[in-house]
Design an enzyme around this catalytic site. Structure first.
Site, PDB file in Angstrom:
ATOM      1  N   CYS A 104      44.674   6.902 163.031  1.00 21.08           N
ATOM      2  CA  CYS A 104      44.201   7.056 161.644  1.00 21.08           C
ATOM      3  C   CYS A 104      43.874   8.500 161.276  1.00 21.08           C
ATOM      4  O   CYS A 104      43.917   8.862 160.110  1.00 21.08           O
ATOM      5  CB  CYS A 104      43.008   6.152 161.397  1.00 21.08           C
ATOM      6  N   HIS A 271      40.565   8.521 154.525  1.00 16.06           N
ATOM      7  CA  HIS A 271      41.533   7.600 155.129  1.00 16.06           C
ATOM      8  C   HIS A 271      41.160   6.188 154.687  1.00 16.06           C
ATOM      9  O   HIS A 271      39.986   5.806 154.711  1.00 16.06           O
ATOM     10  CB  HIS A 271      41.480   7.714 156.660  1.00 16.06           C
ATOM     11  N   ASN A 301      45.601  -0.660 155.044  1.00 10.46           N
ATOM     12  CA  ASN A 301      45.394   0.525 155.875  1.00 10.46           C
ATOM     13  C   ASN A 301      46.757   0.929 156.447  1.00 10.46           C
ATOM     14  O   ASN A 301      47.334   0.204 157.259  1.00 10.46           O
ATOM     15  CB  ASN A 301      44.394   0.163 156.989  1.00 10.46           C
TER      16      ASN A 301
HETATM   17  C1  LIG Z   1      37.664  -6.067 160.730  1.00  7.00           C
HETATM   18  C2  LIG Z   1      36.509  -6.327 159.784  1.00  7.00           C
HETATM   19  C3  LIG Z   1      37.035  -6.476 158.366  1.00  7.00           C
HETATM   20  C4  LIG Z   1      35.864  -7.648 160.183  1.00  7.00           C
HETATM   21  O1  LIG Z   1      34.778  -7.911 159.366  1.00  7.00           O
HETATM   22  P1  LIG Z   1      33.363  -8.313 159.986  1.00  7.00           P
HETATM   23  O2  LIG Z   1      32.498  -8.606 158.860  1.00  7.00           O
HETATM   24  O3  LIG Z   1      32.963  -7.224 160.916  1.00  7.00           O
HETATM   25  O4  LIG Z   1      33.745  -9.647 160.733  1.00  7.00           O
HETATM   26  P2  LIG Z   1      33.670 -10.040 162.290  1.00  7.00           P
HETATM   27  O5  LIG Z   1      34.742  -9.336 163.066  1.00  7.00           O
HETATM   28  O6  LIG Z   1      32.258  -9.885 162.738  1.00  7.00           O
HETATM   29  O7  LIG Z   1      34.051 -11.554 162.168  1.00  7.00           O
HETATM   30  C5  LIG Z   1      33.302 -12.444 161.365  1.00  7.00           C
HETATM   31  C6  LIG Z   1      33.994 -13.784 161.372  1.00  7.00           C
HETATM   32  O8  LIG Z   1      35.193 -13.714 160.570  1.00  7.00           O
HETATM   33  C7  LIG Z   1      36.295 -14.211 161.318  1.00  7.00           C
HETATM   34  N1  LIG Z   1      37.497 -13.496 160.911  1.00  7.00           N
HETATM   35  C8  LIG Z   1      38.024 -12.370 161.436  1.00  7.00           C
HETATM   36  N2  LIG Z   1      39.140 -12.050 160.759  1.00  7.00           N
HETATM   37  C9  LIG Z   1      39.316 -12.969 159.808  1.00  7.00           C
HETATM   38  C10 LIG Z   1      40.290 -13.163 158.815  1.00  7.00           C
HETATM   39  N3  LIG Z   1      41.324 -12.317 158.642  1.00  7.00           N
HETATM   40  N4  LIG Z   1      40.161 -14.232 157.992  1.00  7.00           N
HETATM   41  C11 LIG Z   1      39.144 -15.072 158.124  1.00  7.00           C
HETATM   42  N5  LIG Z   1      38.178 -14.948 159.063  1.00  7.00           N
HETATM   43  C12 LIG Z   1      38.270 -13.913 159.883  1.00  7.00           C
HETATM   44  C13 LIG Z   1      35.924 -13.961 162.741  1.00  7.00           C
HETATM   45  O9  LIG Z   1      36.635 -14.819 163.588  1.00  7.00           O
HETATM   46  C14 LIG Z   1      34.434 -14.247 162.752  1.00  7.00           C
HETATM   47  O10 LIG Z   1      34.266 -15.630 162.794  1.00  7.00           O
HETATM   48  P3  LIG Z   1      33.025 -16.267 163.606  1.00  7.00           P
HETATM   49  O11 LIG Z   1      31.796 -15.738 162.919  1.00  7.00           O
HETATM   50  O12 LIG Z   1      33.235 -17.730 163.397  1.00  7.00           O
HETATM   51  O13 LIG Z   1      33.166 -15.795 164.998  1.00  7.00           O
HETATM   52  C15 LIG Z   1      35.452  -5.213 159.826  1.00  7.00           C
HETATM   53  O14 LIG Z   1      34.756  -5.253 161.053  1.00  7.00           O
HETATM   54  C16 LIG Z   1      36.041  -3.864 159.653  1.00  7.00           C
HETATM   55  O15 LIG Z   1      36.650  -3.567 158.637  1.00  7.00           O
HETATM   56  N6  LIG Z   1      35.847  -2.995 160.631  1.00  7.00           N
HETATM   57  C17 LIG Z   1      36.447  -1.670 160.577  1.00  7.00           C
HETATM   58  C18 LIG Z   1      37.872  -1.832 160.933  1.00  7.00           C
HETATM   59  C19 LIG Z   1      38.668  -0.637 160.599  1.00  7.00           C
HETATM   60  O16 LIG Z   1      38.389   0.087 159.676  1.00  7.00           O
HETATM   61  N7  LIG Z   1      39.725  -0.458 161.359  1.00  7.00           N
HETATM   62  C20 LIG Z   1      40.621   0.579 161.152  1.00  7.00           C
HETATM   63  C21 LIG Z   1      40.039   1.797 161.707  1.00  7.00           C
HETATM   64  S1  LIG Z   1      40.867   3.123 161.154  1.00  7.00           S
END
Ligand SMILES: CC(C)(COP(=O)(O)OP(=O)(O)OC[C@H]1O[C@@H](n2cnc3c(N)ncnc32)[C@H](O)[C@@H]1OP(=O)(O)O)[C@@H](O)C(=O)NCCC(=O)NCCS
Length: 344
Positions: A104, A271, A301
């Site tokens: 990224c 980004h 992204n």
């Molecule tokens: C990935 C991201 C959106 C997930 O959101 P979050 O609020 O942290 O969610 P979690 O990973 O804690 O998961 C919460 C729940 O949603 C579920 N979940 C994950 N992806 C899902 C999706 N696409 N659709 C539905 N549910 C989903 C998980 O399984 C989890 O379920 P559970 O509570 O029953 O275990 C978030 O963490 C994020 O954006 N992080 C930064 C990622 C990023 O920027 N990456 C690129 C870096 S450059």
């Protein structure tokens, strides 16, 4: 910039995995993304389309480019890199071609390297590209939904050239400073382990299951494929926490290095990792809505391509004017992060 015409919205993803438009929009801000044609487009072909526009707008020809820097995590081949494929496709001279693998923050690293070559006088027309074809290699089953809903395909390119600041309309025009960082402690938090030469060395958990062999045969194995160890892994919440710490820090570092304040920024182009991360950064730096450009809603992204795509879009929308202070900032896998301050 170039993005493939194929629009994939959140509802399209619900056909292949257990997710919802509501979940994706609420957690990431993404409404839709573009996916490249499976067989007719590659990371390099998308880069070619973006590069043609950049070269034309710079008022030069492909044969005038004297160095290529290509940032991507989804190259056409494991090796050689996309730089040489771009050189071939655009019939450029036998110039140097460098590939940057910083995910990224790849584009920030790439323009930082280009900036040094321009400032030392080594090159005059450097093509810097960020391009990704994520859609080819993601896990589109429910197992991979935390990663696969986030990413999209596309390419962005710029031409870097030296400028005589004293003859321009604005003084001290160009790339003012760049600031690069890494912290490998969290290398496995956002990573694709296989294929690789790691042999499960770095961590106690099994990153890859290998077939029995007297020598070699550890790069790819049947078990790896059977156990779905060939997709990117991400601990999303950990990435989120670190990103909201490092984005403001590296933006402030760039401003301080130039004796400037957040209020001096005409446009911040972060980004496009997650809309919630951008909004957090905006709030922390007390920036108005018109000081930040986001387009993750439309493109997801696109990793190394996200900043040049957003830069191009903002410029085309008339949001960037001569003399404006533009801040680029990125954070991602590695972890690596960086910023660049430009006087347009
Ligand atoms: C990935 C991201 C959106 C997930 O959101 P979050 O609020 O942290 O969610 P979690 O990973 O804690 O998961 C919460 C729940 O949603 C579920 N979940 C994950 N992806 C899902 C999706 N696409 N659709 C539905 N549910 C989903 C998980 O399984 C989890 O379920 P559970 O509570 O029953 O275990 C978030 O963490 C994020 O954006 N992080 C930064 C990622 C990023 O920027 N990456 C690129 C870096 S450059």
């Amino acid at each position: 910039m170039y993005v493939p015409p194929n629009v994939v919205d959140n509802n399209d993803l619900t056909r292949v995995m257990d997710t919802s438009d509501e979940w994706i929009q609420e957690r990431t801000g993404i409404k839709e993304r573009r996916f490249a044609h499976r067989t007719e487009e590659t990371t390099t072909t998308m880069a070619v389309e973006a590069s043609k526009i950049a070269i034309e707008r710079a008022g030069i020809k492909a044969q005038d480019i004297d160095f290529i820097i290509f940032a991507t995590l989804s190259p056409d081949y494991y090796f050689p890199g996309c730089g040489v494929l771009l050189q071939r496709a655009m019939k450029m001279k036998e110039i140097g071609a460098l590939d940057v693998r910083n995910q990224c923050s790849g584009f920030i690293y790439a323009i930082s390297v280009g900036d040094q070559f321009i400032k030392t006088g080594m090159y005059k027309n450097i093509l810097v590209v960020g391009a990704e074809k994520h859609s080819f290699g993601l896990d589109f089953s429910t197992r991979g939904r935390n990663v696969s809903v986030i990413f999209g395909d596309g390419a962005g390119a710029v031409v870097l050239q030296p400028t005589d600041a004293s003859s321009g309309s604005a003084t001290n025009q160009g790339i003012l400073t760049t600031h690069l960082h890494s912290d490998g402690e969290s290398a496995e938090i956002l990573a694709m382990f296989n294929p690789g030469t790691h042999a499960n060395h770095w961590v106690e958990q099994t990153l890859a299951d290998f077939d029995e062999a007297e020598m070699g045969e550890m790069f790819f194995s049947h078990a790896m494929i059977d156990k779905a160890q060939v997709f990117p892994n991400m601990d999303g919440p950990t990435v989120f926490k670190k990103a909201v710490e490092k984005f403001p820090e590296v933006i402030m570092e760039a401003l301080s290095a130039n004796g400037l304040q957040p209020s001096d920024i005409a446009l911040l182009i972060p980004h496009q990792a997650n809309l919630r991360i951008s909004q957090f950064v905006q709030k922390k730096l007390k920036l108005r809505d018109d000081q930040v450009h986001n387009n993750i809603q439309k493109f997801g992204n696109t990793t190394a391509a996200s900043i040049p795509i957003a830069l191009c879009e903002a410029w085309e929308e008339g949001k960037i004017k001569d003399g404006d202070l533009i801040c680029l900032a990125a954070f991602g896998s590695g972890f690596t992060w960086g910023s660049a301050l430009l006087r347009w």
